[in-house]
Design a protein around this motif. Structure first.
Motif, PDB file in Angstrom:
ATOM      1  N   HIS A 195      -8.658  27.043   1.928  1.00  0.00           N
ATOM      2  CA  HIS A 195      -9.120  28.356   1.461  1.00  0.00           C
ATOM      3  C   HIS A 195      -8.771  28.554  -0.004  1.00  0.00           C
ATOM      4  O   HIS A 195      -9.518  29.179  -0.737  1.00  0.00           O
ATOM      5  N   ALA A 196      -7.615  28.035  -0.409  1.00  0.00           N
ATOM      6  CA  ALA A 196      -7.207  28.150  -1.811  1.00  0.00           C
ATOM      7  C   ALA A 196      -6.327  26.953  -2.161  1.00  0.00           C
ATOM      8  O   ALA A 196      -5.625  26.414  -1.300  1.00  0.00           O
ATOM      9  N   ALA A 197      -6.398  26.544  -3.430  1.00  0.00           N
ATOM     10  CA  ALA A 197      -5.613  25.397  -3.901  1.00  0.00           C
ATOM     11  C   ALA A 197      -4.860  25.800  -5.159  1.00  0.00           C
ATOM     12  O   ALA A 197      -5.459  26.324  -6.102  1.00  0.00           O
ATOM     13  N   GLY A 198      -3.549  25.558  -5.160  1.00  0.00           N
ATOM     14  CA  GLY A 198      -2.753  25.834  -6.357  1.00  0.00           C
ATOM     15  C   GLY A 198      -2.986  24.724  -7.379  1.00  0.00           C
ATOM     16  O   GLY A 198      -3.244  23.576  -7.015  1.00  0.00           O
ATOM     17  N   VAL A 199      -2.905  25.073  -8.657  1.00  0.00           N
ATOM     18  CA  VAL A 199      -3.100  24.086  -9.729  1.00  0.00           C
ATOM     19  C   VAL A 199      -1.750  23.804 -10.375  1.00  0.00           C
ATOM     20  O   VAL A 199      -0.991  24.738 -10.662  1.00  0.00           O
ATOM     21  N   ASN A 200      -1.460  22.536 -10.582  1.00  0.00           N
ATOM     22  CA  ASN A 200      -0.184  22.149 -11.184  1.00  0.00           C
ATOM     23  C   ASN A 200      -0.402  21.236 -12.383  1.00  0.00           C
ATOM     24  O   ASN A 200      -1.411  20.519 -12.444  1.00  0.00           O
ATOM     25  N   LEU A 201       0.583  21.242 -13.299  1.00  0.00           N
ATOM     26  CA  LEU A 201       0.496  20.318 -14.435  1.00  0.00           C
ATOM     27  C   LEU A 201       0.394  18.875 -13.951  1.00  0.00           C
ATOM     28  O   LEU A 201      -0.216  18.037 -14.611  1.00  0.00           O
ATOM     29  N   LEU A 202       0.984  18.598 -12.778  1.00  0.00           N
ATOM     30  CA  LEU A 202       0.918  17.241 -12.226  1.00  0.00           C
ATOM     31  C   LEU A 202      -0.534  16.781 -12.066  1.00  0.00           C
ATOM     32  O   LEU A 202      -0.849  15.608 -12.304  1.00  0.00           O
ATOM     33  N   ASP A 203      -1.428  17.707 -11.691  1.00  0.00           N
ATOM     34  CA  ASP A 203      -2.840  17.338 -11.537  1.00  0.00           C
ATOM     35  C   ASP A 203      -3.416  16.880 -12.885  1.00  0.00           C
ATOM     36  O   ASP A 203      -4.108  15.869 -12.959  1.00  0.00           O
ATOM     37  N   ALA A 204      -3.105  17.648 -13.926  1.00  0.00           N
ATOM     38  CA  ALA A 204      -3.625  17.300 -15.256  1.00  0.00           C
ATOM     39  C   ALA A 204      -2.999  15.988 -15.745  1.00  0.00           C
ATOM     40  O   ALA A 204      -3.676  15.147 -16.346  1.00  0.00           O
ATOM     41  N   LYS A 205      -1.701  15.807 -15.440  1.00  0.00           N
ATOM     42  CA  LYS A 205      -1.021  14.594 -15.910  1.00  0.00           C
ATOM     43  C   LYS A 205      -1.557  13.356 -15.191  1.00  0.00           C
ATOM     44  O   LYS A 205      -1.708  12.295 -15.792  1.00  0.00           O
ATOM     45  N   ILE A 206      -1.842  13.484 -13.892  1.00  0.00           N
ATOM     46  CA  ILE A 206      -2.435  12.346 -13.162  1.00  0.00           C
ATOM     47  C   ILE A 206      -3.819  12.046 -13.743  1.00  0.00           C
ATOM     48  O   ILE A 206      -4.155  10.891 -14.011  1.00  0.00           O
ATOM     49  N   ARG A 207      -4.604  13.102 -13.963  1.00  0.00           N
ATOM     50  CA  ARG A 207      -5.946  12.917 -14.543  1.00  0.00           C
ATOM     51  C   ARG A 207      -5.877  12.177 -15.881  1.00  0.00           C
ATOM     52  O   ARG A 207      -6.672  11.294 -16.166  1.00  0.00           O
ATOM     53  N   ASP A 208      -4.865  12.513 -16.687  1.00  0.00           N
ATOM     54  CA  ASP A 208      -4.717  11.889 -18.008  1.00  0.00           C
ATOM     55  C   ASP A 208      -4.182  10.454 -17.936  1.00  0.00           C
ATOM     56  O   ASP A 208      -4.126   9.766 -18.950  1.00  0.00           O
ATOM     57  N   GLY A 209      -3.726  10.038 -16.754  1.00  0.00           N
ATOM     58  CA  GLY A 209      -3.205   8.674 -16.599  1.00  0.00           C
ATOM     59  C   GLY A 209      -1.718   8.547 -16.865  1.00  0.00           C
ATOM     60  O   GLY A 209      -1.168   7.455 -16.883  1.00  0.00           O
ATOM     61  N   GLU A 210      -1.045   9.705 -17.038  1.00  0.00           N
ATOM     62  CA  GLU A 210       0.387   9.656 -17.386  1.00  0.00           C
ATOM     63  C   GLU A 210       1.274   9.210 -16.223  1.00  0.00           C
ATOM     64  O   GLU A 210       2.435   8.879 -16.428  1.00  0.00           O
ATOM     65  N   PHE A 211       0.753   9.254 -14.996  1.00  0.00           N
ATOM     66  CA  PHE A 211       1.588   8.931 -13.840  1.00  0.00           C
ATOM     67  C   PHE A 211       1.247   7.578 -13.217  1.00  0.00           C
ATOM     68  O   PHE A 211       1.658   7.296 -12.099  1.00  0.00           O
ATOM     69  N   LYS A 212       0.511   6.743 -13.973  1.00  0.00           N
ATOM     70  CA  LYS A 212       0.046   5.476 -13.383  1.00  0.00           C
ATOM     71  C   LYS A 212       1.192   4.607 -12.851  1.00  0.00           C
ATOM     72  O   LYS A 212       1.059   3.948 -11.838  1.00  0.00           O
ATOM     73  N   LEU A 213       2.336   4.633 -13.549  1.00  0.00           N
ATOM     74  CA  LEU A 213       3.451   3.778 -13.123  1.00  0.00           C
ATOM     75  C   LEU A 213       4.119   4.307 -11.867  1.00  0.00           C
ATOM     76  O   LEU A 213       4.507   3.556 -10.975  1.00  0.00           O
ATOM     77  N   ILE A 214       4.276   5.650 -11.813  1.00  0.00           N
ATOM     78  CA  ILE A 214       4.999   6.265 -10.689  1.00  0.00           C
ATOM     79  C   ILE A 214       4.080   6.429  -9.482  1.00  0.00           C
ATOM     80  O   ILE A 214       4.480   6.196  -8.341  1.00  0.00           O
ATOM     81  N   LEU A 215       2.849   6.840  -9.739  1.00  0.00           N
ATOM     82  CA  LEU A 215       1.892   7.069  -8.649  1.00  0.00           C
ATOM     83  C   LEU A 215       0.618   6.271  -8.946  1.00  0.00           C
ATOM     84  O   LEU A 215      -0.346   6.803  -9.484  1.00  0.00           O
ATOM     85  N   PRO A 216       0.632   4.979  -8.596  1.00  0.00           N
ATOM     86  CA  PRO A 216      -0.538   4.150  -8.912  1.00  0.00           C
ATOM     87  C   PRO A 216      -1.708   4.412  -7.954  1.00  0.00           C
ATOM     88  O   PRO A 216      -1.890   3.713  -6.970  1.00  0.00           O
ATOM     89  N   TYR A 217      -2.497   5.445  -8.277  1.00  0.00           N
ATOM     90  CA  TYR A 217      -3.636   5.821  -7.434  1.00  0.00           C
ATOM     91  C   TYR A 217      -4.826   4.915  -7.696  1.00  0.00           C
ATOM     92  O   TYR A 217      -5.044   4.476  -8.812  1.00  0.00           O
ATOM     93  N   ARG A 218      -5.617   4.687  -6.641  1.00  0.00           N
ATOM     94  CA  ARG A 218      -6.910   4.008  -6.812  1.00  0.00           C
ATOM     95  C   ARG A 218      -7.978   5.062  -7.025  1.00  0.00           C
ATOM     96  O   ARG A 218      -8.001   6.072  -6.324  1.00  0.00           O
TER      97      ARG A 218
END
Ligand SMILES: NC(=O)c1ccc[n+]([C@@H]2O[C@H](COP(=O)([O-])OP(=O)(O)OC[C@H]3O[C@@H](n4cnc5c(N)ncnc54)[C@H](OP(=O)(O)O)[C@@H]3O)[C@@H](O)[C@H]2O)c1
Length: 333
Positions: A35-58
């Motif tokens: 129904h609703a989704a909170g927005v976090n800086l983590l979302d923007a940081k993952i999008r920017d590729g800053e978390f590739k080492l810690i959270l290697p998403y496909r």
């Protein structure tokens, strides 16, 4: 279902609105109609590729960590939740995707939503409240009468951390800019430092705990406002070797973490101060306890803006600009 998808890592790139297949539900998961989704800086940081080492998403990947919604389906091993339950959660790492009409969440990461809150209010809570809880309760063991310095009191983490620390009986100091002084006072902050005109190092001393969420310079200064035996907990890095172990990082990532935090760990040790990095984790039972605090009126949600689903990219940009007062939420239905 409709979702916002990340196709390619890149600074401030846009998520693509798409029609995607429904997620497959595992035995230990609950399918939540978002129904609703909170927005976090983590979302923007993952999008920017800053978390590739810690959270290697496909990729492609649906972003979004916080959800409030209704149980639409339960996996065969799920025991605590039924169809129609109103729930909230911080979705599990490697299973995120709350910027969508449905998201699967592990039973162990889910809790009943606080009864008195709207879906938008409930969606604003999980990631930041769990961060505040895991920093102040789990790591710091903050006690009545202790003095805690919570940086950026007007932000998502800060607004909840101040309220939680006050509930625990601590004295709270915080930093904010002039425009937000009244807000952080209304949340219970005892000492408010306007970072535009004052230096917190000149105001604070002998703190028991510092929750650091700012840059490296602020981290170094934080060491100097703690008493011997005090605790410095940072959520904005640098990661420490224990965190590398916790997430089972490969050897070279552990080495990078060791090197990145070597200086501050050494200086903390020399001052007799504990240093630790926190990367918050999904946790349904802690969210259950947090829901009780909201239901009892001990803490309140602080929401800056609610964006419609189609404006998910704008919501992320708003959070990234770094001026949010409390939380930003996307209304999905
Ligand atoms: N490790 C983890 O588990 C974890 C979890 C959550 C968040 N985090 C990180 O922690 C940080 C804070 O997250 P958040 O969600 O609270 O951020 P946020 O909500 O985006 O923070 C925005 C707030 O920060 C304030 N601010 C900006 N610069 C400041 C400064 N120099 N001093 C004091 N306040 C300042 C702004 O107030 P003004 O407009 O008054 O400046 C604004 O209200 C981020 O880096 C985030 O990625 C880490």
């Amino acid at each position: 279902m409709k979702a916002f998808v990340l196709d390619r890592y890149g600074k401030a790139g846009a998520l693509r609105p798409a029609d995607v297949p429904m997620p497959e539900l595992r035995d230990d998961e609950v399918l939540v109609q978002v129904h609703a989704a909170g927005v976090n800086l983590l979302d923007a940081k993952i999008r920017d590729g800053e978390f590739k080492l810690i959270l290697p998403y496909r990729l492609p990947l649906i972003l979004g960590h916080d959800v409030a919604g209704v149980v639409a389906q339960v996996g065969s091993r799920v025991q605590q939740f039924r169809l129609g339950d109103e729930v909230y959660a911080r979705a599990d790492d490697f299973r995120i995707g709350t910027f969508a009409e449905y998201v699967p969440v592990k039973e162990a990461s889910l809790a009943l939503k606080p009864k008195g809150l709207t879906m938008e209010e409930a969606a604003s809570i999980p990631l930041v409240a769990l961060t505040a809880w895991q920093a102040l309760v789990e790591k710091a063991d903050l006690k009545k009468g202790q003095k805690v310095f919570i940086q950026a009191g007007s932000g998502g983490v800060g607004t909840l951390a101040i309220q939680l620390a006050k509930h625990l009986g601590a004295t709270v100091a915080t930093t904010t800019s002039t425009a937000n002084v009244a807000l952080v006072k209304s949340l219970g902050a005892d000492v408010v430092i306007d970072y535009k005109s004052q230096d917190f190092e000149e105001v604070l001393r002998d703190c028991d705990v510092v929750l650091n969420s700012q840059d490296g310079k602020t981290l170094e200064k934080s060491l100097r406002v703690l008493r011997r035996g005090g605790k410095l907990i940072t959520i904005s890095g640098p990661p420490d070797p224990e965190f590398g172990k916790e997430i089972g990082a490969p050897g070279f990532v552990k080495l990078v973490m060791r090197l990145l935090s070597a200086g501050v760990r050494r200086r903390a040790k020399n001052r007799g101060v504990g240093f630790s990095f926190l990367f918050m984790r999904a946790n349904g039972s802690q969210l259950g306890e947090i829901a009780r605090l909201f239901d009892a009126g001990a803490v309140h949600p602080v929401i800056d803006r609610v964006f419609p689903f189609e404006s998910t990219n704008e919501a992320l940009a708003y959070v990234e600009a770094g001026r949010a007062k409390g939380k930003v939420v996307v209304k999905i239905r």
